[in-house]
Structure formats: C-alpha cells, structure tokens
Design an enzyme around this catalytic site. Structure first.
Site, PDB file in Angstrom:
ATOM      1  CD  GLU A 135      93.785  68.515 166.199  1.00 20.80           C
ATOM      2  OE1 GLU A 135      93.724  67.812 167.215  1.00 20.80           O
ATOM      3  OE2 GLU A 135      94.797  69.135 165.858  1.00 20.80           O
ATOM      4  CG  HIS A 255      97.079  60.001 166.175  1.00 23.60           C
ATOM      5  ND1 HIS A 255      96.808  60.024 164.830  1.00 23.60           N
ATOM      6  CD2 HIS A 255      96.946  61.283 166.597  1.00 23.60           C
ATOM      7  CE1 HIS A 255      96.540  61.273 164.453  1.00 23.60           C
ATOM      8  NE2 HIS A 255      96.625  62.059 165.508  1.00 23.60           N
ATOM      9  NE  ARG A 304      93.377  61.868 168.239  1.00 23.94           N
ATOM     10  CZ  ARG A 304      94.231  62.782 168.692  1.00 23.94           C
ATOM     11  NH1 ARG A 304      94.993  62.510 169.722  1.00 23.94           N
ATOM     12  NH2 ARG A 304      94.330  63.950 168.118  1.00 23.94           N
ATOM     13  CG  HIS A 365      98.667  60.029 170.011  1.00 21.02           C
ATOM     14  ND1 HIS A 365      99.769  60.604 169.441  1.00 21.02           N
ATOM     15  CD2 HIS A 365      97.786  61.058 170.241  1.00 21.02           C
ATOM     16  CE1 HIS A 365      99.582  61.911 169.316  1.00 21.02           C
ATOM     17  NE2 HIS A 365      98.396  62.208 169.808  1.00 21.02           N
ATOM     18  NE  ARG A 400      95.152  63.286 174.240  1.00 23.98           N
ATOM     19  CZ  ARG A 400      95.638  63.910 173.168  1.00 23.98           C
ATOM     20  NH1 ARG A 400      95.651  65.220 173.123  1.00 23.98           N
ATOM     21  NH2 ARG A 400      96.115  63.229 172.156  1.00 23.98           N
TER      22      ARG A 400
END
Ligand code: SIN
Length: 567
Positions: A135, A255, A304, A365, A400
């Site tokens: 990811e 997100h 992200r 998110h 994160r």
C-alpha cells in the site's frame, strides 16, 4: 510555546444527563469494541481482571470491521522491522515518536501471529505463507489481508468469538458519557446510556478503577468519511472533559480513493482500498492521464497525504469533484478473487470496475492524533488508558502509514493490559455527577450537519487562516438554547456535543500549526517549517472563572516517560 483560548459556555462541561440509575462493578471497563478494545479486554480478562466491555452499537459494529486493505507487519522474506520503521517515519513527516514506532514494528509481527493463533484466518500464498500486498508509502509487500479485501471483518469476527467464549460481560448499544473520578482525581469508571432493550436501560455507571478508551475515530466530524456512523470522537471528547491531554489532533488523514457517489453524498462513503493501487490500479483524470507519474517516485503508491493532495489539486485545476481509479486490466477473475467486497460495492452503486474506471474523491479517514498516551497506553489522568485510533501514541506523526492502525490497535492494547495489571489502579468512591436534566451544552441534533459542513469547508483537506478562523467562529456561535425547544439529553445531542468539542479543539490546533506537514495542508503556509514544526501540539481543557479555556502547548515528544501526570 503555550496559548489559551476561551471557549464558549457549555461546550466543555460534563454532558447534561440524569443521574445513573444502575451500576456494574468491575476491575476494568473497556469502552469500544474494535481491534484495540477487544484485544485489551481479552488480555485483561485473561489476567484475571473482572472486565466489562461497553460498546456503542453491537460488538462487531466499530471501524475495524470496515478495514479492507490489511494489517502491516514485517512478516515477508527480506523485510525487517527496521524497514517498516523507515517507511513509517517517512510517512509521519518528522513528527512520529521514534520510540513508539520502534515498539510498533518490533512487537508487530509476533502480535499478528498471536492474532492468527487466536483464530483469525489470513489469505495465504501458493507456498502456504501469508499473502502480502503493498500500500502507499510501503517499499515492501508487508500487508497481510483476509478474505481478499475484508481484513477488518475477519479480525473482528475472530476477536468477537474469543470475547464471547471468554464470557466477558458486554454492554451493547451503550454510549459512554463521562469519566467518573474519585476525590483524588483518579478514574473510577464511566457513566453511560444504554439505548434500547437489554439487561440495563437508560443512564447507568460501570464503576472500575481502570478505564480503557478504545472508541475509534472521529471521521463523522466531516461531511464525508470512510468511518461508520459511530465514529463521533466520543473517547477523545470524554477524555478532554475529564482533563486529559490530547495530541496531534490537527493531523486528520483523508483517504485518497473512497468511491465518489456524487457531490451531495454525506456520511460514510465506501472505501476503495489502497491495496487496489498496491496491486497495480492507476489514478487517472477524466482524460485518462496518469497524474501521479512524476509527482512522486512511488507514483500511485506515494504516502497517502501526497496522493490525496495530488487528487485535490488536479480536481481544482480541472474544476471537477472527482478523479478515477482504473483497474480494468485486473480482469474479472482477479477482481472477484482479490477484491470481492469492493467489486460488489461498486456494482451495487452502478459502477463495474471490470469495464470502467471507478470515480473517487478524498474523504476523512483516520485521526492520527488523539488522547495522549505513554507507550503503555496511560493517559495524563491516572487510571485512564487509551488505545487504537482514540489514542495518540506518537506512532503516526503527521500522517499514518497505510495499514499501521490495525497493528497499532493490537500492539498497544496488549501493552495496556500489561500496564493495567502492573499498575493495579485503585480508586476511591466515585464522585457521581450531579443529577441534571438538560441545561447548557446541548445542541439540537440538526447542528451535526452544520458542524460537518463547517469542518469540511474550513478544516478539511485544504486549510487556511481564514477558513479556520471562520470555522472556529461558527462553531463558537452555535447556540445551545432555544427557549421554545430546548435540546434534550439523548444519544443524538450527546454525540453532537462530542463532535463539536473535538471539532473545536481540532480547529484551534490547526490554526496554530502555521506550516504544511503530512496531512495538515495550509494553503497560506505551503512550506514545511522544520525549525518549528517538528513538535506536537498538546491540548487540554482548563476550568476558568467563566467557563472553560483550551490550553495548548508544544513539546518535542508525545510521550511522557515518567508515567502519568496527576492533573
Ligand atoms: C485501505 O484499505 O486503503 C485502508 C487501509 C488503512 O487505512 O490503513
């Protein structure tokens, strides 16, 4: 640096509620039933502590169940905790607490193996080992997954089964209201309101000298979020009202790729897991141009915040409200095998990812900040612990790393259980909140939409001094009392009070971070300021002669190494 902000009357006091009409006695009360809460409860019960779980809906209804992509840990050939540490620190943009990250990545692999031993079934590769994916921000395949894209649901299933077979008492459909304290200011339990039928009804109390907050996130503070309806920041609000410190609240992760359901879509939006990009999906604009190429060395798998910003920029440049995720090249068989949940969700909304690109737009998110804890989950209030998304351990920093949150919930919940057993907290008689049946502090339930829209416009992906000041003023101006129709105490109005409190604190700390870092993006301060910005902003409520003030100070470390600070 420290600053004080006066808060409007009624925003910060205890929630107006009737006096508790019933009580349960326990050694530990765990509030919340995601991966963190259930793990903490199982461990405390296994250590012989009378443990009660209080959860807002059903035992399996929290955010964990919605997690798709997986759980990150250095479990693969050639991977190591050091590499996981490095990726986490890069994503955290200079604000992670390295000790906390080191704890996470070194204890993580064994914690995942214990989860498997407990009964969680992860997807395996043809050689029988764990199937690992990638990811955003990970330089290695290190994300273990279950049911293709149903990792959280499987973890939740396994933990709920274990809790049931351990016979742990649970109180479902119960909103925790406020912390009970004894005369010395130590945690002594919680008040709660049980909605609907059951052994308990109405407002009651669980009296326990150890209180573990694991209520998940606060995504519902925004109009559109991947978080379920229960994610209203209850644990952070309760902790603030109890005098605990919170940290890093300005860092809200958006997100990049929730499914875009139209400009009016509000509330929980379906997630299109980052693992879809991990398996090779491309982000494209309406003309089919891959705009992440050249934007970052990892392209679609950049951390992200970078992907969410690139999408937001592209949308602004092109005057549109969504981009597309193209994974047609997976083919039907791979979609079905690897991402069955996402495939079914898209199709239920009339989009077939096998034949067309998926419309996507960023949505709130994950809260990287939360209740400030040490590495054993202790907060600044003795006897009060926090873990999972509710807590700020310092692991996430300013952003994160994908799939680190299930791992954080596991690792730090296990540590909390050890701390609860070691601390053996003792509390005197709780000082019960005085009976009240209304009064200041409650907004009508309709105010929730107003708060969400204010936060989205003023403190969303892109922020500025003007947008934040506007949000602060509007939040402060929300009126509590309408003489003709006063807001009554109840689940809706209590949740709305929680949303407003966490929103207000979030806006304040976002105002004072005058730089762009991680997922905090200031249009008016586009640069990172390493001379001043590598700090944490710690906020706490202080009672004042005419209400409450918000005290914010900055520090180099989220951790307080000498144990809990007595307020
Ligand atoms: C995702 O599957 O994209 C979400 C995973 C996470 O938030 O860690």
């Amino acid at each position: 640096m420290s600053a004080l902000t006066a808060l409007p009357a009624g925003i910060a006091g205890p929630l107006p509620a009737p006096a508790p009409g019933w009580a349960i006695e326990a050694d530990v009360v765990v509030v919340g039933s995601g991966v963190a809460g259930l793990t903490a409860a199982l461990r405390c019960a296994a250590a012989g502590r009378r443990t009660v779980i209080v959860t807002k809906a059903r035992l399996d209804d929290g955010s964990t169940r919605w997690a798709q992509g997986g759980i990150a840990a250095a479990l693969g050939e050639g991977d190591s905790p050091e590499q996981h540490l490095a990726d986490t620190l890069v994503a955290g943009a200079g604000v992670c607490d390295e000790r906390a990250v080191r704890t996470l990545v070194t204890e993580g692999p064994a914690a995942v193996r214990r989860l498997i031993a407990l009964g969680a079934t992860f997807d395996t590769a043809p050689d029988g080992g764990l199937s690992l994916t990638r990811e955003g921000g990970h330089h290695r395949r290190r994300i273990a997954h279950a049911g293709g894209d149903a990792t959280g649901a499987e973890i939740s299933r396994a933990l709920v089964a274990a809790v049931r077979s351990a016979g742990i008492e649970t109180v479902e459909n119960a909103l925790a209201l406020d912390l009970l304290k004894d005369v010395n200011g130590r945690a002594a339990g919680v008040t709660l309101h049980v909605m609907g039928e059951g052994r308990h009804d109405g407002v009651g109390a669980v009296r326990a000298p150890a209180v573990v907050l694991a209520t998940g996130g606060m995504g519902q503070v925004y109009s559109s979020t991947t978080n379920p309806a229960v994610a209203t920041g209850d644990g952070v609000a309760l902790a603030l009202r109890a005098g605990a410190e919170v940290s890093d609240l300005e860092f809200v992760q958006f997100h990049p790729t929730p499914l875009f359901l139209g400009p009016q879509a509000e509330g929980q939006q379906p997630l299109i897991s980052e693992a879809v990009r991990g398996e090779g999906a491309h982000l494209v604009d309406a003309a089919g141009v891959r705009f992440m190429l050249g934007a970052h060395e990892l392209a679609e798998l950049a951390p992200r915040d970078i992907v969410a910003k690139a999408i937001t920029r592209r949308m602004a440049e092109q005057g549109t409200d969504h981009m597309f995720l193209d994974a047609r090249h997976f083919g039907a068989a791979m979609w079905q095998r690897r991402f069955p949940t996402i495939l079914a969700t898209c199709r239920s909304h009339g989009i077939d990812p096998v034949t067309e690109p998926i419309p996507v737009a960023p949505a709130a998110h994950h809260a990287s900040g939360g209740v400030r804890t040490d590495l054993a989950g202790r907060t600044t209030v003795p006897g009060l612990y926090a873990c999972g998304e509710t807590a700020c351990t310092g692991v996430h920093g300013a952003n994160r790393l994908a799939s680190n949150s299930l791992l954080e919930g596991l690792v730090f919940a296990e540590r909390i259980a050890e701390a609860v057993v070691a601390d053996a907290p003792a509390a005197g008689e709780p000082v019960l909140p005085s009976p009240a049946t209304g009064g200041p502090g409650l907004l009508p339930p309709e105010a929730r939409l107003t708060i969400q829209r204010l936060m989205t416009a003023g403190a969303g992906v892109l922020r500025s001094a003007a947008s934040l000041a506007g949000a602060a003023a509007a939040l402060d101006a929300l009126t509590c009392d309408d003489d003709r129709k006063p807001a009554e105490p109840g689940a809706d109005t209590w949740e709305t009070a929680n949303l407003r409190l966490v929103a207000r604190v979030l806006v304040s700390v976002a105002q004072s971070r005058t730089e762009t870092r991680g997922c905090h993006w200031r249009e008016d301060h586009p640069e990172r300021n390493d001379a001043r910005g590598r700090c944490h902003q710690i906020a706490a409520l202080r009672a004042s002669a005419d209400g409450h003030q918000l005290a914010v100070h900055t520090t180099e470390s989220t951790a307080f190494p000498d144990g809990p600070v007595v307020p």
